[in-house]
Scaffold this motif. Sequence first.
Motif, PDB file in Angstrom:
ATOM      1  N   SER A   1       0.875  -1.177   0.000  1.00  0.00           N
ATOM      2  CA  SER A   1       0.000   0.000   0.000  1.00  0.00           C
ATOM      3  C   SER A   1       0.909   1.222   0.000  1.00  0.00           C
ATOM      4  O   SER A   1       2.118   1.096   0.234  1.00  0.00           O
ATOM      5  CB  SER A   1      -0.873  -0.009   1.247  1.00  0.00           C
ATOM      6  OG  SER A   1      -0.039   0.122   2.381  1.00  0.00           O
ATOM      7  N   LYS A   2       0.314   2.397  -0.224  1.00  0.00           N
ATOM      8  CA  LYS A   2       1.121   3.640  -0.216  1.00  0.00           C
ATOM      9  C   LYS A   2       1.849   3.777   1.123  1.00  0.00           C
ATOM     10  O   LYS A   2       2.990   4.191   1.187  1.00  0.00           O
ATOM     11  CB  LYS A   2       0.199   4.848  -0.424  1.00  0.00           C
ATOM     12  CG  LYS A   2      -0.135   5.086  -1.881  1.00  0.00           C
ATOM     13  CD  LYS A   2      -0.950   6.368  -1.996  1.00  0.00           C
ATOM     14  CE  LYS A   2      -1.778   6.322  -3.259  1.00  0.00           C
ATOM     15  NZ  LYS A   2      -3.072   7.004  -3.113  1.00  0.00           N
ATOM     16  N   LYS A   3       1.124   3.391   2.188  1.00  0.00           N
ATOM     17  CA  LYS A   3       1.694   3.515   3.534  1.00  0.00           C
ATOM     18  C   LYS A   3       2.925   2.634   3.710  1.00  0.00           C
ATOM     19  O   LYS A   3       3.733   2.854   4.596  1.00  0.00           O
ATOM     20  CB  LYS A   3       0.658   3.092   4.574  1.00  0.00           C
ATOM     21  CG  LYS A   3      -0.332   4.153   4.907  1.00  0.00           C
ATOM     22  CD  LYS A   3      -1.214   3.667   6.044  1.00  0.00           C
ATOM     23  CE  LYS A   3      -2.439   4.550   6.128  1.00  0.00           C
ATOM     24  NZ  LYS A   3      -3.620   3.839   6.571  1.00  0.00           N
TER      25      LYS A   3
ATOM     26  N   LYS B   1       5.281   1.902   1.383  1.00  0.00           N
ATOM     27  CA  LYS B   1       6.231   2.114   0.291  1.00  0.00           C
ATOM     28  C   LYS B   1       7.672   1.837   0.713  1.00  0.00           C
ATOM     29  O   LYS B   1       8.546   1.579  -0.129  1.00  0.00           O
ATOM     30  CB  LYS B   1       6.109   3.539  -0.223  1.00  0.00           C
ATOM     31  CG  LYS B   1       5.841   3.537  -1.716  1.00  0.00           C
ATOM     32  CD  LYS B   1       5.787   4.887  -2.284  1.00  0.00           C
ATOM     33  CE  LYS B   1       6.117   4.757  -3.769  1.00  0.00           C
ATOM     34  NZ  LYS B   1       6.012   6.009  -4.437  1.00  0.00           N
TER      35      LYS B   1
ATOM     36  N   TYR C   1      -0.488  -2.426  -5.967  1.00  0.00           N
ATOM     37  CA  TYR C   1      -1.038  -1.692  -4.819  1.00  0.00           C
ATOM     38  C   TYR C   1      -2.427  -2.145  -4.379  1.00  0.00           C
ATOM     39  O   TYR C   1      -3.295  -2.419  -5.200  1.00  0.00           O
ATOM     40  CB  TYR C   1      -1.057  -0.192  -5.114  1.00  0.00           C
ATOM     41  CG  TYR C   1       0.329   0.395  -5.005  1.00  0.00           C
ATOM     42  CD1 TYR C   1       0.771   0.954  -3.817  1.00  0.00           C
ATOM     43  CD2 TYR C   1       1.214   0.333  -6.082  1.00  0.00           C
ATOM     44  CE1 TYR C   1       2.055   1.456  -3.692  1.00  0.00           C
ATOM     45  CE2 TYR C   1       2.511   0.839  -5.972  1.00  0.00           C
ATOM     46  CZ  TYR C   1       2.918   1.395  -4.775  1.00  0.00           C
ATOM     47  OH  TYR C   1       4.190   1.882  -4.647  1.00  0.00           O
TER      48      TYR C   1
ATOM     49  N   ASN D   1      -4.609  -0.228  -1.685  1.00  0.00           N
ATOM     50  CA  ASN D   1      -4.525   0.890  -0.734  1.00  0.00           C
ATOM     51  C   ASN D   1      -5.479   0.811   0.450  1.00  0.00           C
ATOM     52  O   ASN D   1      -5.264   1.446   1.470  1.00  0.00           O
ATOM     53  CB  ASN D   1      -4.615   2.222  -1.463  1.00  0.00           C
ATOM     54  CG  ASN D   1      -3.306   2.508  -2.198  1.00  0.00           C
ATOM     55  OD1 ASN D   1      -2.220   2.174  -1.692  1.00  0.00           O
ATOM     56  ND2 ASN D   1      -3.390   3.056  -3.387  1.00  0.00           N
TER      57      ASN D   1
END
Length: 271
Positions: A56-58, A60, A102, A104
């Motif tokens: 997820s973006k968190k 990265k 991804y 998210n």
Amino acid sequence: MIRQAIIPLAGLGTRLLPLTSVFPKELLPINGKPGIEYILEECQAAGIKEVIFIISKKKKMIKNYFNKNIFFKNIIKKKKDKRIKHEYSKLKKYKKMIKFVYQNKPLGTGDAVLKAKKYIKDKYFLMMLPDDLIVKTNCSKEMIKIHNKNKCSVMASMKVHKKTVNRWGIYSINKKINKNNFYIKDVIEKPNIYAAPSNFAIIGRYILPKKIFSKLINQQKGKGGEVHITDSIKKLIVSGEKFIGHNFKGKYLDCGTMQGYIKSSIEISKV
Ligand code: G1P
């Protein structure tokens, strides 16, 4: 042939707070090495060629760990440290194997696997849950052997204490193949002690058929409001797909809980 593995890594890691407040749990060191590297070692030794990381973006930071190694490269040039050089060449090899996809919103393992749908090339693939480390044996390699022989889906499993059945996916046996392998009749995600059909728990290694995506697309949210892979596996079994439960021989380390995480470093240092 099993050539691809999916690894869901977008989970929040709340059971390991506060360690996971800024740091992905899969990068936490276990006896001096990020947990995810044990998973990658197992993949490589089992003949897997491509690994699909669902992040997820968190999270990265996981991508950065494998991709941003210019800093590393410069140090190696100056230092000529053998250990660092060795680690760097390993990361370079892993980088070539990994594809990042991804997810998210953390909607569950089933939803994570579905995100990799368009990248899966063969009839079957491996799926591994990174919280579950198995040492003293290569569980994935053993499962691939079983798959090659029986041409069907396989899930890792172990007997658990009856009181803990509500922590796991639990299956019932249709037919015993031999001491450690069973044809599965049914699976249920985290049943209570009365609803559990046995105390055979599914552990995070699955060889799944590509056709699971047709079930995952329509899969409703289940226990805890998440989309569970177990619920789609149940549907596949009903529609005639054969699943083998494989009781692995090695030692299981549950790195998703604080107690298990602490224990895992001690256990791995003994291997
Ligand atoms: C997941 C699966 C569960 C399985 C377990 C193994 O649960 O949903 O069926 O038994 O992994 O670790 P989770 O650990 O994500 O709660």
